[in-house]
Design an enzyme around this catalytic site. Structure first.
Site, mmCIF file in Angstrom:
data_model
loop_
_atom_site.group_PDB
_atom_site.id
_atom_site.type_symbol
_atom_site.label_atom_id
_atom_site.label_comp_id
_atom_site.label_asym_id
_atom_site.label_seq_id
_atom_site.Cartn_x
_atom_site.Cartn_y
_atom_site.Cartn_z
ATOM 1 N N ARG A 164 -0.692 14.895 -11.860
ATOM 2 C CA ARG A 164 -1.360 13.775 -11.178
ATOM 3 C C ARG A 164 -2.079 14.163 -9.884
ATOM 4 O O ARG A 164 -2.068 15.284 -9.453
ATOM 5 C CB ARG A 164 -0.344 12.672 -10.876
ATOM 6 C CG ARG A 164 0.856 13.066 -10.035
ATOM 7 C CD ARG A 164 1.793 11.853 -9.908
ATOM 8 N NE ARG A 164 2.988 12.136 -9.134
ATOM 9 C CZ ARG A 164 4.121 12.598 -9.664
ATOM 10 N NH1 ARG A 164 4.206 12.856 -10.939
ATOM 11 N NH2 ARG A 164 5.177 12.824 -8.886
ATOM 12 N N ASP A 165 -2.669 13.127 -9.289
ATOM 13 C CA ASP A 165 -3.256 13.136 -7.945
ATOM 14 C C ASP A 165 -4.416 14.126 -7.781
ATOM 15 O O ASP A 165 -4.413 14.957 -6.855
ATOM 16 C CB ASP A 165 -2.176 13.407 -6.880
ATOM 17 C CG ASP A 165 -0.987 12.457 -6.991
ATOM 18 O OD1 ASP A 165 -1.115 11.422 -7.680
ATOM 19 O OD2 ASP A 165 0.070 12.747 -6.394
ATOM 20 N N GLN A 174 -3.470 3.134 -2.890
ATOM 21 C CA GLN A 174 -2.547 2.681 -3.936
ATOM 22 C C GLN A 174 -2.086 1.280 -3.543
ATOM 23 O O GLN A 174 -1.572 1.069 -2.428
ATOM 24 C CB GLN A 174 -1.364 3.646 -4.035
ATOM 25 C CG GLN A 174 -1.743 4.999 -4.614
ATOM 26 C CD GLN A 174 -1.975 4.897 -6.118
ATOM 27 O OE1 GLN A 174 -1.046 4.886 -6.893
ATOM 28 N NE2 GLN A 174 -3.238 4.802 -6.524
ATOM 29 N N MET A 194 0.853 -1.200 0.000
ATOM 30 C CA MET A 194 0.000 0.000 0.000
ATOM 31 C C MET A 194 0.878 1.235 0.000
ATOM 32 O O MET A 194 1.856 1.293 0.733
ATOM 33 C CB MET A 194 -0.867 0.026 1.262
ATOM 34 C CG MET A 194 -1.426 1.389 1.633
ATOM 35 S SD MET A 194 -1.966 1.521 3.353
ATOM 36 C CE MET A 194 -3.537 0.730 3.290
ATOM 37 N N ASN A 195 0.526 2.238 -0.841
ATOM 38 C CA ASN A 195 1.042 3.585 -0.546
ATOM 39 C C ASN A 195 -0.129 4.536 -0.357
ATOM 40 O O ASN A 195 -0.978 4.247 0.520
ATOM 41 C CB ASN A 195 2.161 4.046 -1.486
ATOM 42 C CG ASN A 195 1.893 4.045 -2.966
ATOM 43 O OD1 ASN A 195 1.753 3.004 -3.563
ATOM 44 N ND2 ASN A 195 1.843 5.198 -3.579
ATOM 45 N N ASP A 196 -0.235 5.603 -1.083
ATOM 46 C CA ASP A 196 -1.168 6.678 -0.720
ATOM 47 C C ASP A 196 -2.602 6.229 -0.459
ATOM 48 O O ASP A 196 -3.170 5.466 -1.250
ATOM 49 C CB ASP A 196 -1.290 7.693 -1.869
ATOM 50 C CG ASP A 196 0.025 8.066 -2.489
ATOM 51 O OD1 ASP A 196 1.073 7.673 -1.964
ATOM 52 O OD2 ASP A 196 -0.011 8.748 -3.525
#
Ligand code: FRU
Length: 492
Positions: free
Chosen positions: A167-168, A55, A37-39
């Site tokens: 992004r994001d 993520q 897992m990230n964000d």
């Protein structure tokens, strides 16, 4: 749902994720169902529950082609895993579904706005990400990517902005029912920048304005932006990459909040103050949502990129989110406190008041790894330092050391065990408003320590992978200090 890539991920996580025993995960911090897992993504309150996507690479505990994992919670403490929501399976995102956010559509469906990644081969044979913004619509369980994707590309950006770094997107609904989003992008002159976009319906998007940018001062590229009102102020939050250490900022990735004002007519954001969001080791990629009762709640990835190659041997999950925090303003600064939902999980209370501490001391009933502990430290004249040892047993411990002379607090997980790589293990911060008494609220979970300094004026967060039987907590002073300690076990 006819994507075999998504079906494969769902089948894999259903088998592998479900077989990880609950006691091998943190008690009240979200971890990936299995793998990496990230964000945190798409943090939102939808149809009676909080949704938190992340993520996700289910197949290994390393970053890989990004999927979106999915979990729901009613109290922000207990999380239930839902099947992965997105997989990199469409012509516009086949190299990754990067970070994004969620909002509700007028017809009750949930809209996901995220970054689609496509690789472009460079003349030297390497590839670079082309990043565009895409939408998917669903019912809280299954999501369909729309054929008109991508809905924003670098062609929508002002002159000079790169197509490799865009992004994001973080979306929110305006009072008139239309949608706005903030996303990050990069140009030579601006550096990392936060750009505002608008959409009448969530599907058709156009560029509005540049809100603010690093311009050489706050890192190179920014990531994971957020933009919200709080108590009459406007907050722009972002994660600068490659920050150069100065003042309280350390080198590398960190999260900053730019606090100022915003004129909704001209879309002008005026920055007044900048603050570092967390002064510990593992904190990045914040995202906030509005709770139904109006609280602004923030989550984040409780990990650092630079430390993410260091993990316990044989682990089956890697990466976790912080315990969600309520944001408030005090004297123009953001303060963070654990969401009050945690208080309902408080069990047995142990209180020791006004104890004189010199040599290393244990206090009856104080200890454990799933606890909510508040320690008030009043150093006496002769006190050079005070040390609170956590998760201690034999050679293992994590310490918080306060030096009143320099008003410095140091978090040190060198001896926490589990991570034997040469990554950052210690960080210090200057207490901003040193008073006679320092108040530390410490949330311990099996694999983390979160410290809220002086009612959340500052925070320090770090992961620890110490064996679970290291439950000791001790107090020691070089000189003399008076201590009041109040501990609650957490029944989760
Ligand atoms: C931040 C980040 C985002 C990106 C995602 C990819 O940690 O780099 O900018 O969308 O992770 O997984």
């Amino acid at each position: 749902m006819d994507s075999t890539i998504l079906q494969k991920a769902r089948a894999y996580e259903a088998e592998q994720g479900a077989s990880i025993p609950a006691d091998q995960r943190p008690a009240y911090h979200l971890t990936p169902y299995v793998g990496w897992m990230n964000d945190p993504n798409g943090f939102s309150f939808y149809q009676g529950q909080y949704h938190l996507f992340y993520q996700y690479y289910p197949y290994d505990t390393v970053w890989g082609p990004m999927h979106w994992g999915h979990a729901v919670s009613r109290d922000l403490i207990h999380w239930e895993y839902l099947p992965a929501a997105l997989a990199p399976d469409a012509p516009f995102d086949q190299n990754g579904c990067f970070s994004g956010s969620a909002a509700q559509l007028p017809d009750g469906r949930q809209l996901l706005l995220y970054t689609g990644v496509l690789w472009e081969t460079q003349p030297n044979g390497t590839h670079r990400d082309i990043q565009t913004q895409c939408v998917a619509v669903g019912d809280g369980l299954n999501y369909e990517k729309l054929p008109q994707n991508p809905v924003l590309t670098h062609r929508d950006l002002p002159e000079g902005f790169s197509r490799f770094d865009f992004r994001d997107p973080k979306i929110w609904q305006e009072p008139d029912g239309s949608y706005s989003a903030v996303a990050v992008a990069q140009s030579e002159t601006e550096g990392g920048a936060a750009l505002l976009f608008h959409s009448p319906d969530g599907f058709q998007w156009e560029y509005t304005t540049l809100l603010d940018a690093s311009r050489g001062e706050y890192g190179v590229m920014w990531e994971c932006p957020d933009f919200f009102q709080l108590e009459g102020k406007q907050v722009l939050m972002a994660g600068p990459m490659e920050m150069q250490a100065h003042d309280e900022y350390h080198n590398g990735h960190c999260v900053i909040a730019l606090i100022g004002s915003y004129d909704p007519e001209t879309h002008q954001f005026t920055r007044e103050k900048v603050q570092l969001m967390d002064e510990g080791i593992d904190f990045y990629a914040t995202q906030t949502t509005l709770a139904p009762d109006g609280r602004r709640i923030m989550t984040a990835w409780m990990q650092s990129w630079s430390g993410s190659s260091a993990k316990p041997q044989g682990c089956r999950w890697f990466g976790q989110t912080i315990f969600p925090r309520e944001l408030q303003l005090k004297d123009g600064r953001l303060i963070q406190t654990p969401v009050r939902e945690l208080e309902a999980a408080r069990g047995q209370k142990v209180l020791h008041e006004n104890i004189l501490i010199q040599d290393e001391t244990q206090l009856e009933g104080i200890g454990g790894r799933v606890i909510d502990l508040t320690v008030q430290i009043t150093p006496e004249e002769d006190c050079r330092s005070f040390t609170l040892k956590l998760a201690a047993k034999e050679r293992f411990c994590t310490t918080l050391t306060y030096e009143p002379g320099s008003a410095t607090l140091t978090l040190d997980r060198t001896y926490a065990g589990g991570l034997y790589q040469d990554i950052v293990h210690t960080r210090s911060c200057k207490i901003l408003c040193p008073d006679k008494t320092l108040k530390l609220r410490v949330l311990l979970d099996r694999n983390s320590v979160e410290v809220f300094i002086n009612d959340g004026e500052q925070t320090m967060t770090a992961c620890i992978y110490t064996p679970q039987d290291a439950e000791g907590i001790t107090f020691a002073a070089d000189g003399t200090a008076r201590v009041t300690a109040e501990q609650y076990t957490l029944n989760i």
